[in-house]
Design a protein around this motif. Sequence first.
Motif, PDB file in Angstrom:
ATOM      1  N   GLY A  88       0.980  -1.133  -0.026  1.00 64.91           N
ATOM      2  CA  GLY A  88       0.088   0.094   0.009  1.00 64.91           C
ATOM      3  C   GLY A  88       0.668   1.398  -0.149  1.00 64.91           C
ATOM      4  N   PRO A  89       0.264   2.216   0.046  1.00 61.51           N
ATOM      5  CA  PRO A  89       0.964   3.483  -0.165  1.00 61.51           C
ATOM      6  C   PRO A  89       1.766   3.780   1.074  1.00 61.51           C
ATOM      7  N   VAL A  90       1.394   3.507   2.309  1.00 60.78           N
ATOM      8  CA  VAL A  90       2.055   3.712   3.406  1.00 60.78           C
ATOM      9  C   VAL A  90       3.461   2.821   3.327  1.00 60.78           C
ATOM     10  N   GLY A  97      10.985   6.402   1.568  1.00 59.45           N
ATOM     11  CA  GLY A  97      11.346   7.758   2.143  1.00 59.45           C
ATOM     12  C   GLY A  97      10.409   8.766   1.495  1.00 59.45           C
ATOM     13  N   LEU A  98       9.228   8.481   1.100  1.00 58.94           N
ATOM     14  CA  LEU A  98       8.690   9.612   0.604  1.00 58.94           C
ATOM     15  C   LEU A  98       7.192   9.764   1.313  1.00 58.94           C
ATOM     16  N   PRO A  99       6.770  10.851   1.202  1.00 55.08           N
ATOM     17  CA  PRO A  99       5.222  11.054   1.798  1.00 55.08           C
ATOM     18  C   PRO A  99       4.437  10.159   1.247  1.00 55.08           C
ATOM     19  N   ALA A 100       3.568   9.302   2.013  1.00 49.33           N
ATOM     20  CA  ALA A 100       2.399   8.626   1.606  1.00 49.33           C
ATOM     21  C   ALA A 100       1.316   9.271   0.650  1.00 49.33           C
ATOM     22  N   SER A 101       1.232  10.631   0.730  1.00 49.91           N
ATOM     23  CA  SER A 101       0.193  11.411  -0.107  1.00 49.91           C
ATOM     24  C   SER A 101       1.005  11.287  -1.570  1.00 49.91           C
TER      25      SER A 101
END
Length: 139
Positions: A88-90, A97-101
């Motif tokens: 999943g995105p999270v 190392g990126l934001p989930a958004s």
Amino acid sequence: MSHPNATLTPRTRLRLARLIVEHGWTCTAAAKMFMVAAKTAAKWAARYRAEGVAGMADRSCRPRRSPTRTPEHLVRAIVRLRWRKRLGPVQIAGRLGLPASTVHAVLVRCRINRLSRIDRVTGEPLRRCAAANTTIPGR
């Protein structure tokens, strides 16, 4: 194409600009006649002076460049993790190392944002058959 309720269509912009540039009207008087702001009238007159009739056309509002857009190598890494690991995105965000958004936005743009649309075994997109009410992987 102009918005249907737009005050100034390309044809009306041309009339406004010609009144100011060619007939010597003030921006305020012309703006009052066309029921727009004086600043708007001045903008169209300046564009008419610079570009002529072609300057009255609608322009795209899309930015010429996007300096903060996600780099292509990161997009490929996000998609690769989605297809191979079915994360999943999270989870993908934690690994890269990126934001989930940001990860979610990339997945939406690539149209693979729903894990329920991917077969868990084969990793292929699912196509649902409404008549049989069953799921067939890869068909």
